[in-house]
Design an enzyme around this catalytic site. Structure first.
Site, PDB file in Angstrom:
ATOM      1  N   ASP A   1       0.813  -1.058  -0.057  1.00  0.00           N
ATOM      2  CA  ASP A   1       0.211  -0.015   0.146  1.00  0.00           C
ATOM      3  C   ASP A   1       0.885   1.261   0.195  1.00  0.00           C
ATOM      4  O   ASP A   1       1.936   1.272   0.434  1.00  0.00           O
ATOM      5  CB  ASP A   1      -0.864  -0.073   1.284  1.00  0.00           C
ATOM      6  CG  ASP A   1      -1.806  -1.226   1.320  1.00  0.00           C
ATOM      7  OD1 ASP A   1      -2.290  -1.437   0.280  1.00  0.00           O
ATOM      8  OD2 ASP A   1      -2.471  -1.510   2.238  1.00  0.00           O
TER       9      ASP A   1
ATOM     10  N   ASP B   1      -7.164  -1.498  -4.411  1.00  0.00           N
ATOM     11  CA  ASP B   1      -8.074  -0.971  -3.338  1.00  0.00           C
ATOM     12  C   ASP B   1      -8.870  -0.065  -4.074  1.00  0.00           C
ATOM     13  O   ASP B   1     -10.273   0.068  -4.104  1.00  0.00           O
ATOM     14  CB  ASP B   1      -7.618  -0.471  -2.216  1.00  0.00           C
ATOM     15  CG  ASP B   1      -6.837  -1.552  -1.644  1.00  0.00           C
ATOM     16  OD1 ASP B   1      -7.027  -2.784  -1.624  1.00  0.00           O
ATOM     17  OD2 ASP B   1      -5.772  -1.102  -0.779  1.00  0.00           O
TER      18      ASP B   1
END
Length: 208
Positions: free
Chosen positions: A150, A184
């Site tokens: 991430d 995401d």
């Protein structure tokens, strides 16, 4: 929308997602960040669990982190099969463009994170206190035990609560705190499209 157009969307999202993750993984030390704006940072973290870093072992204490990680990856693989079938069926039955677009985004995002979970433990070494190496001789884990990369962080509000507020006074106030990735984002946009344009995505349900 045709299968060719849906495939193009999936491949495009996957390329952007994986290129960004590999770049971050091979150029940043874990926890390192670059401030683009005061409200947007590129911050490298790794997620070993599900959404917001939740682990199965956090919910079921007697399950080990390794077993929980494996179970989560297997679940993701089963889920992507279901999403893929749903997408293919919608294309074959001439579903609406809105529906197929949303499905393609959700499928691409889910597949992007599955690639991390399945393969990254095999092809990268650790990022703690060092920049990871692609196709490392000593990978940090094994098949199905990779960590999701991430890097997108939007601390739109980063301050403290006023001192006069009961219980919260003086404590940190941060919004939006989660760190996420392109995959995401694709999933969130796909779900958002289905929610906002629900009647256009499912016109037959609307008629019934």
């Amino acid at each position: 929308m045709s299968l060719k157009k849906a495939s193009f969307i999936i491949i495009l999202v996957l390329l952007i997602d994986q290129i960004s993750k590999i770049y971050i993984k091979t150029n940043f030390v874990l926890g390192e960040y670059v401030e683009v704006f005061s409200w947007f940072k590129i911050l490298f973290i790794e997620n070993e669990g599900a959404a917001w870093g939740t682990k199965i072992s956090d919910i079921i204490p007697f399950v080990s982190d390794e077993a929980g990680k494996l179970a989560l990856t297997v679940f993701r693989l089963l889920a992507i099969c279901g999403i893929g079938y749903w997408l293919y069926n919608s294309i074959q039955t001439r579903g609406t463009k809105i529906l197929i677009l949303a499905q393609a985004l959700i499928f691409a995002g889910a597949l992007g994170n599955i690639i991390d979970s399945v393969f990254y433990g095999l092809i990268f070494d650790e990022s703690y206190a060092q920049v990871a190496t692609l196709f490392a001789e000593t990978p940090y884990s094994s098949l199905f035990h990779g960590k999701v990369v991430d890097m997108l962080y939007f601390p739109l509000i980063d301050t403290v609560w006023p001192e006069w507020m009961p219980w919260l006074g003086g404590k940190s106030l941060r919004f939006f705190e989660p760190v996420f990735n392109i995959a995401d984002t694709a999933i969130s946009v796909g779900v958002g499209v289905l929610l906002v344009f629900n009647k256009k995505a499912f016109p037959q349900d609307d008629k019934s």
